[in-house]
Motif scaffolding. Sequence first.
Motif, PDB file in Angstrom:
ATOM      1  N   ILE A 114      39.787  30.938  29.878  1.00 56.25           N
ATOM      2  CA  ILE A 114      39.730  31.449  28.504  1.00 56.25           C
ATOM      3  C   ILE A 114      41.154  31.874  28.168  1.00 56.25           C
ATOM      4  O   ILE A 114      41.577  32.990  28.499  1.00 56.25           O
ATOM      5  N   GLU A 115      41.897  30.948  27.590  1.00 57.09           N
ATOM      6  CA  GLU A 115      43.330  31.164  27.362  1.00 57.09           C
ATOM      7  C   GLU A 115      43.619  32.360  26.474  1.00 57.09           C
ATOM      8  O   GLU A 115      44.552  33.111  26.732  1.00 57.09           O
ATOM      9  N   SER A 116      42.815  32.540  25.433  1.00 56.15           N
ATOM     10  CA  SER A 116      43.069  33.618  24.484  1.00 56.15           C
ATOM     11  C   SER A 116      42.983  34.999  25.142  1.00 56.15           C
ATOM     12  O   SER A 116      43.614  35.951  24.689  1.00 56.15           O
ATOM     13  N   GLU A 117      42.206  35.101  26.235  1.00 55.58           N
ATOM     14  CA  GLU A 117      42.052  36.381  26.934  1.00 55.58           C
ATOM     15  C   GLU A 117      42.738  36.388  28.298  1.00 55.58           C
ATOM     16  O   GLU A 117      42.696  37.383  29.016  1.00 55.58           O
ATOM     17  N   ASP A 118      43.350  35.263  28.669  1.00 56.38           N
ATOM     18  CA  ASP A 118      44.023  35.117  29.957  1.00 56.38           C
ATOM     19  C   ASP A 118      43.078  35.441  31.122  1.00 56.38           C
ATOM     20  O   ASP A 118      43.381  36.259  31.979  1.00 56.38           O
TER      21      ASP A 118
END
Length: 104
Positions: A10-14
């Motif tokens: 989940i890139e947006s939340e790393d």
Amino acid sequence: MSLVINKNLIESEDIWSIDLEGDVDINTSNKLKEEINSLLDEREANVELNFKELSYIDSTGLGVLISILKRVKKNENKIVVKNSKKNVFKLFKITGLDKVFELK
């Protein structure tokens, strides 16, 4: 029983979101360790382990989680364990790992 590992970044939340299904024991713990280390080699990030479909974890599996936790903390990230079944949650309590891992 075997172990199925489903992972997603989940890139947006790393966060590496990892769903475990089956058992983490002496026969499958090495697979888990290699898989998570491979993900962290690709990208260091927080790790969220979903235990909803995890039936069992033994001391070997707990050892793998501790080694992954050490690696994650070196990079100032964290591991969250969520949706543990009663038997797995009880093992974390008995071993004191409920104070080391963030359980949800």
